[in-house]
Design a protein around this motif. Structure first.
Motif, short mmCIF file in Angstrom:
data_model
loop_
_atom_site.label_atom_id
_atom_site.label_comp_id
_atom_site.label_asym_id
_atom_site.label_seq_id
_atom_site.Cartn_x
_atom_site.Cartn_y
_atom_site.Cartn_z
N LYS A 31 0.85 -1.19 0.00
CA LYS A 31 0.00 0.00 0.00
C LYS A 31 0.89 1.24 0.00
O LYS A 31 2.06 1.18 0.34
CB LYS A 31 -0.93 -0.02 1.21
CG LYS A 31 -1.86 -1.21 1.21
CD LYS A 31 -2.72 -1.23 2.43
CE LYS A 31 -3.60 -2.49 2.41
NZ LYS A 31 -4.37 -2.62 3.62
N TYR A 38 4.11 0.53 2.29
CA TYR A 38 4.10 -0.37 3.45
C TYR A 38 3.29 -1.61 3.09
O TYR A 38 2.50 -1.61 2.14
CB TYR A 38 3.55 0.31 4.69
CG TYR A 38 2.08 0.61 4.66
CD1 TYR A 38 1.16 -0.27 5.22
CD2 TYR A 38 1.60 1.78 4.08
CE1 TYR A 38 -0.20 0.01 5.19
CE2 TYR A 38 0.26 2.06 4.05
CZ TYR A 38 -0.65 1.17 4.60
OH TYR A 38 -1.98 1.46 4.56
N ASN A 39 3.50 -2.67 3.87
CA ASN A 39 2.80 -3.93 3.67
C ASN A 39 2.41 -4.44 5.06
O ASN A 39 3.28 -4.78 5.86
CB ASN A 39 3.73 -4.92 2.95
CG ASN A 39 3.06 -6.23 2.65
OD1 ASN A 39 2.42 -6.83 3.52
ND2 ASN A 39 3.23 -6.70 1.43
N GLU A 40 1.13 -4.46 5.34
CA GLU A 40 0.64 -4.83 6.68
C GLU A 40 1.00 -6.26 7.05
O GLU A 40 1.36 -6.55 8.19
CB GLU A 40 -0.87 -4.63 6.77
CG GLU A 40 -1.27 -3.18 6.77
CD GLU A 40 -2.77 -2.97 6.83
OE1 GLU A 40 -3.51 -3.95 7.00
OE2 GLU A 40 -3.18 -1.81 6.71
N GLU A 41 0.92 -7.19 6.08
CA GLU A 41 1.24 -8.58 6.36
C GLU A 41 2.71 -8.74 6.73
O GLU A 41 3.05 -9.50 7.64
CB GLU A 41 0.88 -9.48 5.16
CG GLU A 41 -0.60 -9.63 4.93
CD GLU A 41 -1.24 -8.47 4.17
OE1 GLU A 41 -2.47 -8.46 4.04
OE2 GLU A 41 -0.52 -7.56 3.71
N ALA A 43 4.60 -6.39 8.09
CA ALA A 43 4.77 -5.78 9.40
C ALA A 43 4.30 -6.73 10.50
O ALA A 43 4.98 -6.87 11.53
CB ALA A 43 4.00 -4.45 9.48
N GLU A 44 3.17 -7.39 10.30
CA GLU A 44 2.68 -8.36 11.28
C GLU A 44 3.67 -9.51 11.46
O GLU A 44 3.93 -9.95 12.58
CB GLU A 44 1.32 -8.91 10.86
CG GLU A 44 0.20 -7.92 10.98
CD GLU A 44 -1.12 -8.46 10.45
OE1 GLU A 44 -1.26 -9.70 10.32
OE2 GLU A 44 -2.00 -7.64 10.17
N GLN A 72 6.96 1.68 6.00
CA GLN A 72 7.05 0.35 6.56
C GLN A 72 7.67 0.40 7.96
O GLN A 72 7.26 -0.33 8.85
CB GLN A 72 7.86 -0.59 5.65
CG GLN A 72 7.86 -2.03 6.07
CD GLN A 72 6.52 -2.74 5.88
OE1 GLN A 72 5.52 -2.15 5.52
NE2 GLN A 72 6.51 -4.02 6.14
N LYS A 75 4.90 1.48 10.20
CA LYS A 75 3.92 0.41 10.35
C LYS A 75 4.44 -0.66 11.31
O LYS A 75 3.71 -1.14 12.18
CB LYS A 75 3.59 -0.20 8.98
CG LYS A 75 2.58 -1.32 9.02
CD LYS A 75 1.26 -0.91 9.61
CE LYS A 75 0.43 -0.10 8.69
NZ LYS A 75 -0.91 0.21 9.23
N THR A 79 2.67 -1.45 14.89
CA THR A 79 2.17 -2.82 15.08
C THR A 79 2.85 -3.48 16.27
O THR A 79 2.20 -4.12 17.10
CB THR A 79 2.37 -3.66 13.81
OG1 THR A 79 1.73 -3.01 12.71
CG2 THR A 79 1.79 -5.05 13.97
#
Length: 94
Positions: A31, A38-41, A43-44, A72, A75, A79
């Motif tokens: 995104k 950034y990429n939420e997956e 980062a998680e 990122q 994020k 997170t």
């Protein structure tokens, strides 16, 4: 998040059995925010990995995360703070 969508390539340090360097490919959607990506997956996954390392005896100063994007970094910081209460002490954005 499942480990089935994660590919890892590690270079091991034979003295303690822990990898010296690991590169991970996490499937997820990139995104755009604040002129950066950034990429939420991802980062998680980073946060899960950091929590696992810390709970298995790896010291904070022994962990490093490299990312190419400023968004990122933010994020991962947010997170990690929300999910485990840890905060990132040092960041370097070039």
């Amino acid at each position: 998040m499942t480990l089935s969508n994660i590919f890892a390539r590690c270079i091991f340090n034979t003295q303690d059995g822990l990898p010296a360097v690991c590169l991970y490919n996490v499937l997820g959607r990139q995104k755009y925010s604040s002129a950066s990506f950034y990429n939420e997956e991802e980062a998680e996954f980073v946060c899960l990995l950091i929590s696992w390392l810390l709970s298995n005896g790896v010291e904070r100063h022994q962990i490093g995360v490299i990312t190419l994007y400023k968004s990122q970094v933010y994020k991962i910081q947010s997170t990690l703070s929300q999910t485990s209460g840890y905060c990132i002490v040092n960041t370097c954005i070039i």
